[in-house]
Design a protein around this motif. Structure first.
Motif, PDB file in Angstrom:
ATOM      1  N   ASP A 160       0.851  -1.187   0.000  1.00 56.39           N
ATOM      2  CA  ASP A 160       0.000   0.000   0.000  1.00 56.39           C
ATOM      3  C   ASP A 160       0.891   1.242   0.000  1.00 56.39           C
ATOM      4  O   ASP A 160       2.091   1.167   0.248  1.00 56.39           O
ATOM      5  CB  ASP A 160      -0.922  -0.016   1.224  1.00 56.39           C
ATOM      6  CG  ASP A 160      -2.117   0.919   1.073  1.00 56.39           C
ATOM      7  OD1 ASP A 160      -2.293   1.521  -0.014  1.00 56.39           O
ATOM      8  OD2 ASP A 160      -2.876   1.050   2.048  1.00 56.39           O
ATOM      9  N   SER A 209       1.192   5.682   0.919  1.00 59.51           N
ATOM     10  CA  SER A 209       0.704   6.836   1.657  1.00 59.51           C
ATOM     11  C   SER A 209       0.519   7.984   0.672  1.00 59.51           C
ATOM     12  O   SER A 209       1.495   8.439   0.054  1.00 59.51           O
ATOM     13  CB  SER A 209       1.710   7.248   2.742  1.00 59.51           C
ATOM     14  OG  SER A 209       1.471   8.574   3.169  1.00 59.51           O
ATOM     15  N   GLN A 210      -0.706   8.470   0.537  1.00 57.34           N
ATOM     16  CA  GLN A 210      -0.952   9.596  -0.357  1.00 57.34           C
ATOM     17  C   GLN A 210      -0.122  10.811   0.053  1.00 57.34           C
ATOM     18  O   GLN A 210       0.417  11.514  -0.799  1.00 57.34           O
ATOM     19  CB  GLN A 210      -2.436   9.947  -0.357  1.00 57.34           C
ATOM     20  CG  GLN A 210      -3.300   8.860  -0.951  1.00 57.34           C
ATOM     21  CD  GLN A 210      -4.763   9.219  -0.899  1.00 57.34           C
ATOM     22  OE1 GLN A 210      -5.150  10.307  -1.295  1.00 57.34           O
ATOM     23  NE2 GLN A 210      -5.578   8.298  -0.424  1.00 57.34           N
ATOM     24  N   GLN A 211      -0.020  11.055   1.348  1.00 52.99           N
ATOM     25  CA  GLN A 211       0.747  12.202   1.829  1.00 52.99           C
ATOM     26  C   GLN A 211       2.225  12.072   1.481  1.00 52.99           C
ATOM     27  O   GLN A 211       2.857  13.029   1.032  1.00 52.99           O
ATOM     28  CB  GLN A 211       0.587  12.387   3.337  1.00 52.99           C
ATOM     29  CG  GLN A 211       1.252  13.660   3.864  1.00 52.99           C
ATOM     30  CD  GLN A 211       0.641  14.922   3.277  1.00 52.99           C
ATOM     31  OE1 GLN A 211      -0.555  15.138   3.386  1.00 52.99           O
ATOM     32  NE2 GLN A 211       1.462  15.776   2.672  1.00 52.99           N
ATOM     33  N   ALA A 212       2.788  10.885   1.664  1.00 52.96           N
ATOM     34  CA  ALA A 212       4.205  10.684   1.351  1.00 52.96           C
ATOM     35  C   ALA A 212       4.461  10.884  -0.145  1.00 52.96           C
ATOM     36  O   ALA A 212       5.482  11.484  -0.528  1.00 52.96           O
ATOM     37  CB  ALA A 212       4.656   9.298   1.793  1.00 52.96           C
ATOM     38  N   THR A 266      -6.415   9.383  -6.609  1.00 57.92           N
ATOM     39  CA  THR A 266      -6.250   8.052  -6.043  1.00 57.92           C
ATOM     40  C   THR A 266      -7.433   7.197  -6.456  1.00 57.92           C
ATOM     41  O   THR A 266      -8.584   7.564  -6.218  1.00 57.92           O
ATOM     42  CB  THR A 266      -6.171   8.106  -4.503  1.00 57.92           C
ATOM     43  OG1 THR A 266      -5.095   8.973  -4.138  1.00 57.92           O
ATOM     44  CG2 THR A 266      -5.945   6.722  -3.919  1.00 57.92           C
ATOM     45  N   GLN A 314      -6.541   1.030  -1.943  1.00 56.91           N
ATOM     46  CA  GLN A 314      -5.982   1.931  -2.940  1.00 56.91           C
ATOM     47  C   GLN A 314      -5.325   1.103  -4.044  1.00 56.91           C
ATOM     48  O   GLN A 314      -4.619   0.151  -3.763  1.00 56.91           O
ATOM     49  CB  GLN A 314      -4.930   2.847  -2.304  1.00 56.91           C
ATOM     50  CG  GLN A 314      -5.494   3.716  -1.204  1.00 56.91           C
ATOM     51  CD  GLN A 314      -4.435   4.580  -0.563  1.00 56.91           C
ATOM     52  OE1 GLN A 314      -4.628   5.780  -0.517  1.00 56.91           O
ATOM     53  NE2 GLN A 314      -3.349   4.023  -0.073  1.00 56.91           N
TER      54      GLN A 314
END
Length: 157
Positions: free
Chosen positions: A9, A11-14, A35, A93
């Protein structure tokens, strides 16, 4: 630019932070991200998840080529794609796309272009699961139409 295929998976933020860190910040007024997630249904009804397979090396190369095309076409200052493979449950995701451009319309158009063309030009195959039964998913006519619009339309919006 970065393009990755992974079973893990993300991380959208990363990914957003990575996109912006390696961006030509003084030239970018817009960052757009998308996403995609696994839906819990298809045209026939409920499903329990999907399984994605790919061609190692070829898939990553196709993703890089797609990013290069989008960068040239829309004047991007940076872009990235992460696509997952393996068995994924509902709501997981699947794909992340990020684009940076001087203007918002270019960033939005590039993200749409990447997603529309990804489904047609990148070797990733999908199976849907319902119970113990799996079914390979054929390309949809609407996906073909979306890709063809970019190939036949002089406008980028």
């Amino acid at each position: 630019m970065f393009a990755r295929v992974s079973e893990a998976d993300f991380s959208q933020q990363a990914l957003y932070d990575e996109l912006c860190l390696n961006n030509q910040a003084s030239q970018s007024g817009a960052v757009v991200t998308f996403t995609g997630r696994v839906r819990d249904y298809n045209a026939e009804g409920a499903i329990d998840g999907i399984e994605l397979e790919y061609y190692p090396g070829m898939t990553e190369s196709a993703l890089q080529q797609l990013l290069a095309q989008a960068t040239t076409r829309f004047g991007l200052t940076n872009a990235g794609i992460v696509h997952r493979v393996g068995r994924l449950p509902n709501q997981a995701q699947i794909v992340w796309v990020g684009t940076c451009a001087a203007h918002r319309q270019d960033a939005f158009s590039a993200a749409s272009y990447i997603m529309d063309m990804l489904k047609q030009s990148v070797p990733i195959w999908k199976k849907e699961w319902a119970g113990d039964t799996s079914t390979w998913v054929a390309a949809k006519g609407t996906d073909n139409e979306a890709a063809m619009r970019w190939l036949t339309d002089d406008k980028d919006d």
